[in-house]
Structure formats: structure tokens, C-alpha cells
Design a protein around this motif. Structure first.
Motif, short mmCIF file in Angstrom:
data_model
loop_
_atom_site.label_atom_id
_atom_site.label_comp_id
_atom_site.label_asym_id
_atom_site.label_seq_id
_atom_site.Cartn_x
_atom_site.Cartn_y
_atom_site.Cartn_z
N ILE A 81 22.36 1.98 10.67
CA ILE A 81 23.09 3.21 10.30
C ILE A 81 22.68 3.60 8.89
CG2 ILE A 81 25.32 4.32 9.95
CD1 ILE A 81 26.55 2.38 11.90
N ARG A 82 22.17 4.82 8.74
CA ARG A 82 21.72 5.26 7.42
C ARG A 82 22.12 6.72 7.16
NH1 ARG A 82 15.56 2.72 7.57
NH2 ARG A 82 16.17 0.89 8.80
N LEU A 83 22.22 7.05 5.89
CA LEU A 83 22.50 8.41 5.46
C LEU A 83 21.20 9.02 4.96
CD1 LEU A 83 24.49 10.72 4.71
CD2 LEU A 83 24.74 9.60 2.48
N ASN A 84 20.92 10.24 5.39
CA ASN A 84 19.72 10.94 4.98
C ASN A 84 20.09 12.25 4.30
OD1 ASN A 84 17.73 13.36 6.09
ND2 ASN A 84 16.61 11.59 5.31
N VAL A 85 19.53 12.48 3.11
CA VAL A 85 19.69 13.75 2.40
C VAL A 85 18.30 14.36 2.24
CG1 VAL A 85 20.43 14.88 0.28
CG2 VAL A 85 21.74 12.95 1.19
N MET A 86 18.15 15.62 2.64
CA MET A 86 16.83 16.24 2.70
C MET A 86 16.87 17.65 2.12
SD MET A 86 13.92 15.06 4.12
CE MET A 86 14.40 14.06 5.54
N TYR A 87 15.77 18.03 1.47
CA TYR A 87 15.62 19.43 1.04
C TYR A 87 14.32 19.97 1.61
CZ TYR A 87 15.34 23.74 -1.56
OH TYR A 87 15.26 25.08 -1.88
N GLN A 88 14.41 21.17 2.18
CA GLN A 88 13.25 21.83 2.78
C GLN A 88 13.12 23.22 2.17
OE1 GLN A 88 15.33 21.56 6.29
NE2 GLN A 88 14.73 19.49 6.78
N TYR A 89 11.91 23.57 1.75
CA TYR A 89 11.66 24.90 1.19
C TYR A 89 10.64 25.62 2.04
CZ TYR A 89 10.34 28.67 -1.92
OH TYR A 89 10.09 29.90 -2.44
N GLY A 90 10.99 26.82 2.50
CA GLY A 90 10.10 27.57 3.35
C GLY A 90 9.03 28.30 2.55
N VAL A 91 7.76 27.96 2.77
CA VAL A 91 6.66 28.59 2.03
C VAL A 91 6.19 29.87 2.72
CG1 VAL A 91 5.89 26.43 1.01
CG2 VAL A 91 4.96 27.13 3.22
N THR A 92 6.62 30.10 3.95
CA THR A 92 6.26 31.33 4.66
C THR A 92 7.35 32.38 4.47
OG1 THR A 92 7.18 30.29 6.65
CG2 THR A 92 4.79 30.24 6.40
N ASN A 93 6.99 33.64 4.69
CA ASN A 93 7.92 34.75 4.54
C ASN A 93 8.81 34.84 5.77
OD1 ASN A 93 9.27 37.13 4.00
ND2 ASN A 93 7.46 38.44 4.17
N ILE A 94 10.03 34.35 5.66
CA ILE A 94 10.92 34.31 6.81
C ILE A 94 11.36 35.71 7.25
CG2 ILE A 94 13.08 34.05 5.53
CD1 ILE A 94 13.93 31.98 7.66
N LEU A 95 11.23 36.68 6.36
CA LEU A 95 11.60 38.07 6.68
C LEU A 95 10.39 38.90 7.10
CD1 LEU A 95 14.10 38.84 3.76
CD2 LEU A 95 14.64 38.13 6.10
N GLY A 96 9.25 38.26 7.29
CA GLY A 96 8.02 38.98 7.61
C GLY A 96 8.12 39.82 8.87
N ALA A 97 8.90 39.38 9.84
CA ALA A 97 9.03 40.13 11.09
C ALA A 97 9.61 41.52 10.87
CB ALA A 97 9.88 39.35 12.09
N LEU A 98 10.43 41.68 9.83
CA LEU A 98 11.05 42.98 9.55
C LEU A 98 10.01 44.00 9.10
CD1 LEU A 98 14.28 41.84 7.67
CD2 LEU A 98 14.12 42.69 10.03
N ASN A 99 8.88 43.55 8.56
CA ASN A 99 7.85 44.48 8.10
C ASN A 99 7.13 45.17 9.26
OD1 ASN A 99 8.31 43.98 5.33
ND2 ASN A 99 7.06 42.13 5.42
N GLN A 100 7.34 44.69 10.47
CA GLN A 100 6.75 45.32 11.65
C GLN A 100 7.64 46.42 12.21
OE1 GLN A 100 5.93 42.16 14.47
NE2 GLN A 100 5.04 40.84 12.88
N ASP A 101 8.86 46.56 11.67
CA ASP A 101 9.82 47.52 12.22
C ASP A 101 9.78 48.88 11.53
OD1 ASP A 101 10.64 45.51 13.92
OD2 ASP A 101 12.30 44.87 12.64
N ASP A 102 8.86 49.06 10.55
CA ASP A 102 8.67 50.34 9.87
C ASP A 102 9.99 50.87 9.30
OD1 ASP A 102 7.20 52.45 8.88
OD2 ASP A 102 7.41 53.67 10.69
N LEU A 103 10.66 50.02 8.51
CA LEU A 103 11.94 50.40 7.91
C LEU A 103 11.77 50.99 6.51
CD1 LEU A 103 14.04 47.27 8.98
CD2 LEU A 103 14.10 49.56 10.00
N GLY A 104 10.53 51.11 6.06
CA GLY A 104 10.28 51.70 4.75
C GLY A 104 10.51 50.76 3.59
#
Length: 209
Positions: free
Chosen positions: A168-191
Motif C-alpha cells: 500500500i503506497r501513496l502517490n503524489v504526481m504533477y503533470q503539465y500539458g505541453v500541447t495546446n489543449i484548446l487547439g480544437a477551438l481554433n478550427q471553429d472559426d470563432l475569431g
């Protein structure tokens, strides 16, 4: 249902290896996470979600283990909006599955280790309360429903600490997203040119079988 199919595909080969390699250990984990969307496009605040999954830890080289796993999570954050003249924080939820392959340096065998490596997150479309979709995102001309999308695949370099006893162990983790998680919105032509990165701080309990 597709998440359970992925879990089955991961579990069967893991169980098959258990009898072949005594050094390998199957871990079942569950815990909570804090998801933070960092962007200049609108005002956000972190939210608390959950995660659960399976992992396999095995000897790799000298004081290093290799840990690979799959887990499913629900990530939450809020966006500042206006409902008429009233400010209102709208909660968004991102369902996702993560596949990770991490190196683990063992400071103390079976008790203390540090993990680092890549995690690939496969995300679904952001969910929100339908009654909030018509809110105006503060500082923009966009509706809350206009931004309910994310890039499906995102890469998260990961670092963390695992501590406890053999089973039994406790795990603490940090993850940082290097990709643009909002990139899909740029395909919607929202200006708007959308750019955002996610950070995930998580804590889990791992039970090794």
C-alpha cells in the motif's frame, strides 16, 4: 463502455505476465486530482475531480523500475461568465483516459521512489450544465457553450513521488500539458486564437497485489 474495453485490453496481458515475472506487481489505484487550465483567453479556476486505474511496476535496471499504466479520470475547472448582470462561475468537466510509461528511481526499495516520464491523455468533449451554455464568457463575446471543446490528444510530462509499504503506497504526481489543449477551438472559426495548457496535481492510493 469504451473505457471498460480499454481496461480489459490492458488487464489481460498484465495478468498473463504476472506468473512469468515474479518481480512485476499489479497496482490498483484511486484518488483525487486538481485540474488547472492556464490560458489568457478567459478567466479560469482549478477544480477537484477523481481518477482510478491499473498499473504494472517491474524491475528495469539497477535502482530503476519501469511503471506503465492506464487510468480514467474526471477533470473539473470553472470559467468566469456573466448570466445577465450577475457573475457566475461555470463548471466544465473533461472525461479522459491516460496512458503512461514512467521510470521510477528507488530511493528505498518498496518504500520510497520518484517517478518521471510521459503521459498521453485522450480527452472527451467538455461537459457543462445545459442551463449555463448561454452565459457570456467574461471579457469576450463568446457563449459558455462555444468553448466546450478540447484537443483529443494531449501530452503531459509527469513527475511524482511514491511512498509507503510493500503493498500500500501513496502517490503524489504533477503533470503539465505541453500541447495546446484548446487547439480544437481554433478550427471553429470563432475569431479568437485559443491557447491553453493544463496542469494536473493528483494524489492516489495504490494497492499492489
Amino acid at each position: 463502455m469504451k473505457y471498460f474495453a480499454l481496461l480489459a485490453l490492458f488487464t489481460l496481458p498484465v495478468l498473463g505476465q504476472r506468473d512469468l515475472h515474479d518481480s512485476n506487481r499489479i497496482g490498483i489505484n484511486g484518488g483525487v486530482n486538481q485540474f488547472d487550465l492556464m490560458t489568457d483567453n478567459f478567466k479560469t479556476a482549478p477544480g477537484t475531480g477523481w481518477q482510478a486505474g491499473l498499473s504494472m511496476r517491474g524491475n528495469f535496471y539497477n535502482d530503476f523500475d519501469m511503471v506503465y499504466g492506464i487510468q480514467f479520470s474526471e477533470n473539473n475547472f470553472t470559467v468566469e461568465t456573466m448570466a445577465g448582470p450577475v457573475a457566475e462561475d461555470v463548471q466544465y468537466t473533461i472525461p479522459s483516459a491516460q496512458i503512461s510509461l514512467l521510470l521510477s528511481y528507488k530511493f528505498i526499495e518498496n518504500h520510497l521512489s520518484m517517478e518521471f516520464g510521459p503521459m498521453l491523455q485522450v480527452s472527451g468533449k467538455m461537459k457543462m450544465d445545459e442551463s449555463d451554455e448561454g452565459n457570456i464568457v467574461s471579457g469576450t463575446d463568446l457563449l459558455a457553450g462555444d468553448i466546450a471543446d478540447t484537443s483529443r490528444f494531449n501530452l503531459f510530462p509527469t513527475i511524482g513521488i511514491t511512498a509507503g509499504v510493500k503493498h500500500i503506497r501513496l502517490n503524489v504526481m504533477y503533470q503539465y500539458g505541453v500541447t495546446n489543449i484548446l487547439g480544437a477551438l481554433n478550427q471553429d472559426d470563432l475569431g479568437v486564437n485559443f491557447k491553453g495548457n493544463a496542469g494536473i496535481l493528483s494524489g492516489s492510493i495504490i494497492v499492489y497485489l
